[in-house]
Design a protein around this motif. Structure first.
Motif, short mmCIF file in Angstrom:
data_model
loop_
_atom_site.label_atom_id
_atom_site.label_comp_id
_atom_site.label_asym_id
_atom_site.label_seq_id
_atom_site.Cartn_x
_atom_site.Cartn_y
_atom_site.Cartn_z
N LEU A 155 0.85 -1.17 -0.05
CA LEU A 155 0.01 -0.02 -0.03
C LEU A 155 0.88 1.27 0.01
O LEU A 155 0.43 2.21 -0.60
N GLN A 156 1.99 1.16 0.70
CA GLN A 156 2.80 2.30 0.82
C GLN A 156 4.35 2.50 0.21
O GLN A 156 5.12 3.27 0.43
N PHE A 160 1.00 1.57 -5.71
CA PHE A 160 -0.14 2.37 -6.35
C PHE A 160 0.29 3.84 -6.56
O PHE A 160 0.95 4.44 -5.59
N TYR A 168 0.34 1.50 -12.13
CA TYR A 168 0.63 1.00 -10.99
C TYR A 168 1.78 0.06 -11.13
O TYR A 168 2.26 -0.27 -12.32
N VAL A 432 -7.38 1.11 4.31
CA VAL A 432 -7.11 0.52 3.14
C VAL A 432 -7.59 1.26 1.89
O VAL A 432 -6.87 1.56 0.94
N LEU A 433 -8.78 1.37 2.19
CA LEU A 433 -9.50 1.77 1.03
C LEU A 433 -9.77 3.22 0.80
O LEU A 433 -9.90 3.70 -0.36
N CYS A 436 -5.54 5.18 1.80
CA CYS A 436 -4.47 4.55 0.81
C CYS A 436 -5.06 5.15 -0.59
O CYS A 436 -4.34 4.60 -1.59
N ASN A 437 -6.24 5.58 -0.68
CA ASN A 437 -6.65 5.84 -1.96
C ASN A 437 -7.03 4.68 -2.99
O ASN A 437 -7.28 4.96 -3.87
N ILE A 438 -7.14 3.65 -2.33
CA ILE A 438 -7.48 2.49 -3.14
C ILE A 438 -8.89 2.60 -3.91
O ILE A 438 -9.24 2.38 -4.99
N VAL A 441 -8.41 5.02 -6.74
CA VAL A 441 -7.94 4.50 -8.05
C VAL A 441 -8.79 3.61 -8.59
O VAL A 441 -8.68 3.62 -9.88
N LEU A 442 -9.39 2.77 -8.02
CA LEU A 442 -10.47 1.69 -8.55
C LEU A 442 -11.57 2.57 -9.37
O LEU A 442 -11.86 2.35 -10.46
#
Length: 463
Positions: A155-156, A160, A168, A432-433, A436-438, A441-442
């Protein structure tokens, strides 16, 4: 909600303790199966369980059944911390006063990470209250820490690329090795091992005074003292030589810098022992490339915001520096150890007022020490995780937790804080979501004709 047998209806907060039938209950994310026992589905390491049958703050009753529920105040504290993390991340760019301090001093954002470490420590006191099989508990603690560290790397570590890029992947030669989850994993492992191995076996009877509590856990406190002394000796006693680094600009131009140091005990951005150890052990290419000191007046014309470099900017301004480095992680472990002792108070003292009194005394002592150190020159500094910073943030966490406990678990004011409780139960998922900008991004991966025409741009987030 579960049912368990009990001898009376008094209340005690426990984490993963054995019930009368010998069945063990451990949290899933920090102490599940800590002693090798059956997992009863508690959501995570920070989950609290309130069990009837062991406290002196209620009157005995004849009932033989009782209910179990989570320690709501701990969930609420964690939820508030998650919400605070999201606020300072999203609003900090607009309101620099709440964003991370460029170097010395503390802001609202600088309290978030110590709060998480404190909560992990509190939780471990419950997760490993009883450990029938120490070797198995150690094995599982190590495995859990490794899993969390790997998640942090993904994640870090640079895999990403942020909400403005539809690609990525990371060059292993430049992956960031340390980060928030990696440091939590390290602190969790050390403190879990302390709780498993470094405590005196009870000889019967309950702990009735602070001195008895200290005698039982004095080995853990000694570990904390050793960590503090080691950190201070290295920070102020290690010689930092001159060093060099290179930066590649967007037009592929390579710039070479020489940072003149040759000092001991310097706590500025360029010549401190924290950065030197990370550069020597981890490698400068594996450190955080956008350090917070880029917002200092020395490195930004728009300070306290990021901005163009002044013409006379110091040579260290563009150097990578990891705020979650190796040496500073020693003090992060101390924060977690203090949280562990706060958790011990819940385990061994049954009356609400006694718990709150002991938490408050310890927290006020830490605050007094921290502010005194700051006034005498040992400044609060998150990037270095200084001793004064450790004391002030941990003391604040203790008082804040005591206040939430009083409001939620003593006064029963649970409905208004339900959103925070829910966030606290799902803290890792939210981190996480969202943090961490998941999710961003999705969502940005779905666009109309051009990548720039995506939902994030429509709501004003994407580029």
């Amino acid at each position: 909600m579960e049912m368990a047998t009990a001898k009376s209806s008094s209340i005690v907060v426990v984490h993963g303790s054995n019930d009368n039938g010998g069945r063990r209950e451990y949290p899933k994310e920090g102490g599940d199966d800590g002693g090798g026992g059956h997992h009863d589905g508690v959501d995570d390491v920070e989950a609290g369980v309130i069990r009837a049958g062991e406290a002196a703050s209620s009157t005995p009753a004849t009932t033989t059944t009782t209910t179990r529920q989570r320690l709501v105040s701990l969930d609420v504290f964690r939820g508030i911390t998650v919400a605070l993390m999201i606020i300072v991340d999203d609003v900090g760019g607009i309101v620099p006063a709440i964003s991370h301090s460029p170097w010395d001093g503390v802001t609202l954002a600088d309290f978030v990470f110590p709060f998480f470490l404190f909560i992990v420590g509190v939780s471990l006191a419950f997760a490993y209250k009883k450990v029938p099989d120490k070797m198995l508990a150690t094995k599982k603690a190590m495995l859990r820490a490794v899993k969390l560290f790997i998640v942090g790397l993904i994640l870090q570590g640079g895999f990403f690329h942020g909400i403005h890029e539809l690609n990525y992947g990371v060059d292993i030669r430049k992956i960031r090795l340390m980060g928030v989850l990696q440091r939590i994993a390290m602190a969790y492992l050390v403190v879990a091992l302390c709780e498993i191995w470094l405590r005196r076996v009870s000889t019967g009877g309950d702990i009735g005074s602070g001195s008895m509590l200290i005698r039982r856990y004095h080995h853990q406190m000694f570990v904390g003292l050793v960590l503090v002394v080691t950190y201070l000796v290295i920070l102020y006693g290690l010689h930092v030589p001159d060093w060099e680094y290179e930066v590649t600009s967007p037009d592929s131009t390579v710039k070479h810098f020489l940072v003149k140091c040759g000092v001991k005990g310097d706590t500025g951005p360029g010549c401190n022992a924290v950065g030197m150890i990370d550069r020597s052990v981890l490698g400068i290419q594996h450190l955080y490339a956008h350090p917070v000191y880029l917002k200092t007046e020395q490195c930004s014309m728009d300070s306290p915001r990021n901005g163009p470099l002044p013409s006379n900017a110091p040579s260290w301004c563009e150097a990578p520096f990891d705020p979650e480095g190796l040496l500073s992680s020693l003090m992060a472990i101390v924060t977690c150890l203090v949280g562990l002792q706060i958790g011990h108070v819940i385990v061994h003292f049954k009356k609400h007022d006694e718990r709150i009194k002991r938490w408050s005394i310890l927290s006020l002592c830490l605050l007094t020490l921290g502010f005194s150190l700051h006034l005498f020159g040992l400044h609060m500094n998150k990037s270095l995780y200084s001793l004064s910073y450790t004391c002030v943030t941990t003391g604040t966490a203790g008082l804040f937790f005591a206040a939430i406990y009083l409001l939620v678990d003593v006064k029963g004011c649970k409905r208004p804080v339900f959103p925070m409780e829910w966030m606290g139960k799902h803290a890792l998922m939210i981190f996480v979501l969202v943090a961490c900008n998941i999710v961003s991004v999705l969502v940005q991966g779905f666009y109309w004709r051009e990548p720039s025409n995506n939902l994030l741009k429509l709501i004003g987030i994407g580029g």
